[in-house]
Design a protein around this motif. Structure first.
Motif, PDB file in Angstrom:
ATOM      1  N   ILE A 377       8.552  41.208  48.459  1.00  0.00           N
ATOM      2  CA  ILE A 377       7.752  40.282  47.519  1.00  0.00           C
ATOM      3  C   ILE A 377       6.816  41.440  46.989  1.00  0.00           C
ATOM      4  CG2 ILE A 377       6.111  40.241  49.178  1.00  0.00           C
ATOM      5  CD1 ILE A 377       6.212  36.956  48.221  1.00  0.00           C
ATOM      6  N   GLU A 378       5.891  41.645  45.747  1.00  0.00           N
ATOM      7  CA  GLU A 378       5.225  41.573  45.220  1.00  0.00           C
ATOM      8  C   GLU A 378       4.099  40.653  44.354  1.00  0.00           C
ATOM      9  OE1 GLU A 378       6.294  43.786  41.301  1.00  0.00           O
ATOM     10  OE2 GLU A 378       8.079  45.238  42.405  1.00  0.00           O
ATOM     11  N   GLU A 379       4.081  39.588  44.730  1.00  0.00           N
ATOM     12  CA  GLU A 379       3.295  38.555  44.243  1.00  0.00           C
ATOM     13  C   GLU A 379       3.563  37.317  45.665  1.00  0.00           C
ATOM     14  OE1 GLU A 379       0.930  36.932  40.742  1.00  0.00           O
ATOM     15  OE2 GLU A 379       2.095  35.333  41.050  1.00  0.00           O
ATOM     16  N   VAL A 380       1.880  37.071  46.336  1.00  0.00           N
ATOM     17  CA  VAL A 380       2.568  36.029  47.279  1.00  0.00           C
ATOM     18  C   VAL A 380       2.502  34.499  46.045  1.00  0.00           C
ATOM     19  CG1 VAL A 380       1.589  34.994  49.488  1.00  0.00           C
ATOM     20  CG2 VAL A 380       2.131  37.660  48.690  1.00  0.00           C
ATOM     21  N   GLY A 381       3.563  33.806  46.174  1.00  0.00           N
ATOM     22  CA  GLY A 381       2.839  32.950  45.415  1.00  0.00           C
ATOM     23  C   GLY A 381       2.796  31.555  47.080  1.00  0.00           C
ATOM     24  N   ALA A 382       2.348  30.185  46.971  1.00  0.00           N
ATOM     25  CA  ALA A 382       2.716  29.070  47.478  1.00  0.00           C
ATOM     26  C   ALA A 382       4.108  28.963  47.954  1.00  0.00           C
ATOM     27  CB  ALA A 382       2.344  27.799  47.332  1.00  0.00           C
ATOM     28  N   GLU A 383       5.511  29.585  47.598  1.00  0.00           N
ATOM     29  CA  GLU A 383       6.096  28.926  48.149  1.00  0.00           C
ATOM     30  C   GLU A 383       6.349  29.989  50.104  1.00  0.00           C
ATOM     31  OE1 GLU A 383       6.800  32.032  44.426  1.00  0.00           O
ATOM     32  OE2 GLU A 383       5.927  30.248  45.545  1.00  0.00           O
ATOM     33  N   HIS A 384       5.895  30.919  49.290  1.00  0.00           N
ATOM     34  CA  HIS A 384       6.461  32.373  50.328  1.00  0.00           C
ATOM     35  C   HIS A 384       5.183  31.548  51.495  1.00  0.00           C
ATOM     36  CE1 HIS A 384       6.920  34.601  47.053  1.00  0.00           C
ATOM     37  NE2 HIS A 384       8.624  34.094  47.199  1.00  0.00           N
TER      38      HIS A 384
END
Length: 448
Positions: A377-384
């Motif tokens: 992962i490079e960008e953490v989103g809410a789904e992570h």
């Protein structure tokens, strides 16, 4: 190292006497005849010590003292005057003078006063040095750089400069172990061992053996002699975590070690002398435990010589949570490979809105678990993020905002909390753990 002193006195005889006495004692002295000249000389040289006459030709000695302390809160000043009344001495000490000497100055008294003042000045300088190091390594990296943690950093630096027992207070996961290690690392004991033991859930017999050691045959399984942790921590630091769970039968032994620096091994007759600095920690209210008869009052007082309370993560503000998440994620990702991790605005809002009952430890665990599940992962989103963070989302934006700056994240969080509080600024400020004046100022900047 050269010690410098500034003598501010218009009496040539008195100034000469002080100059001669200090020069013989190894000081480098400078003399100013007026208050204004003295202030200029102080600004130019910043001496270690100032000897200030009360009666000066241009301005009063108290005015000069006040000006010196305004220039430098750590300025070390001894007032010297022909007036020996108590009220003048009390006022001088209230304004920040280290001591007050009456003329004619007794030489031995004067030399002792100068040495004491210089020792205090050196301690101040040392504390400032420790504070700078702690601010870099504790507040800036591990636990946040908010006002509450800057105060913790200041106290850590003070604690590191001495050897008194330290009691670390705060919820589980606030970083008490890290703070204990930092106190040891910054202290004069850093070259010796840092030894730690968590007393939660351990039996009294086991703890007795661990802390104080045992002699061969002291109990059934004691086949050999064993050194205790107090011995191992000789000239170093012993960190006793969850001290509130310490068995009542062991509390007198721990008290004796603190007070006398000596103890007996379990089953032993010979007293062992140690020099171990004790740092204790607990999430319990020890005052309440004392009232309930579960903890010795005298031990509590000895442990709490230097208490430091670590605030919960939810009390440290949005800036700290975002900064900590970013730093922790980057450090954890570096273990997997050399890369950085960024957060979407929605992910940051969820991190800020969550109460973090497990504090910094829980934040670190959440991020580590996320990176293990999503290693590329490079960008953490809410789904992570895990369900405990996303399950109670309110007023979710349908899209990720383009503005990902910390100021924008903070603004959206404040507006959401204010909306949840029905526009009640006092309640919103309490939930956000900031002052109402601060919240009003932020709202005004947002155009509310």
């Amino acid at each position: 190292m050269t010690r410098t002193v500034l003598i501010i006195d218009d009496d040539p005889s008195a100034a000469g006497f002080l100059n001669t006495a200090l020069t013989r004692a190894g000081w480098t002295a400078d003399v100013a005849r007026t208050g204004m000249a003295g202030l200029q000389a102080y600004d130019a040289a910043r001496p270690d010590l100032v000897l200030l006459d009360y009666d000066l030709p241009d301005v009063g000695g108290f005015e000069v003292l006040h000006a010196l302390r305004a220039r430098d809160p750590d300025a070390t000043v001894i007032m010297v005057t022909g007036l020996g009344d108590v009220s003048t001495a009390v006022e001088a000490m209230r304004l920040g003078a280290e001591n007050f000497l009456a003329k004619p100055v007794n030489l031995s008294h004067f030399e002792a006063a100068v040495e004491r003042a210089h020792e205090k000045a050196v301690l101040k300088q040392r504390a400032r040095y420790h504070e700078a190091r702690v601010a870099e390594s504790v507040s800036g990296v591990f636990l946040g750089d908010d006002p509450a943690m800057r105060e913790v950093s200041r106290l850590v630096a003070r604690a590191a400069a001495g050897s008194a027992p330290v009691l670390l207070l705060g919820e589980t996961g606030t970083g008490k172990g890290l703070i204990a290690k930092q106190i040891h690392r910054l202290s004069d004991r850093a070259g010796a061992d840092f030894v730690e033991l968590n007393s939660a859930g351990l039996s009294a017999t086991f703890l007795d053996s661990e802390l104080f050691g045992h002699e061969r045959g002291a109990f059934t399984d004691a086949r050999t002699q064993k050194a205790g942790l107090f011995e191992i921590a000789h000239r170093g630091t012993l960190f006793l975590d969850e001290v509130g769970d310490l068995a009542p039968s062991l509390q007198p032994k721990v008290l004796k070690v603190i007070e006398e620096q000596r103890f007996r091994r379990l089953g032993g007759a010979r007293e062992i002398v140690v020099d171990a600095r004790l740092i204790a920690a607990t999430h319990r209210d020890l005052g309440a435990a004392v009232e309930a008869g579960e903890f010795r009052q005298d031990l509590f007082y000895r442990l709490a010589v230097f208490p430091i309370t670590l605030p919960a993560l939810r009390e440290r503000g949005a800036d700290t949570i975002v900064a900590l998440a970013t730093r922790l994620a980057t450090a954890l990702a570096a273990r997997i490979g050399e890369r950085t991790v960024r957060f979407s605005a929605e992910a940051l809002e969820l991190l800020v809105a969550y109460a973090w009952p497990g504090n910094v430890r829980e934040l670190s665990n959440v991020l580590e678990r996320m990176l293990m599940l999503h290693p590329r992962i490079e960008e953490v989103g809410a789904e992570h993020l895990p369900a405990e963070l996303t399950g109670d989302r309110r007023d979710r934006h349908e899209h990720v905002p383009k503005d990902l700056s910390l100021a924008s994240v903070e603004r959206r969080h404040i507006e959401r909390v204010l909306e949840q509080c029905g526009g009640n600024v006092a309640e919103a400020a309490e939930r956000l753990a900031i002052g109402r004046a601060t919240l009003y100022r932020k709202l005004k900047s947002y155009g509310h």
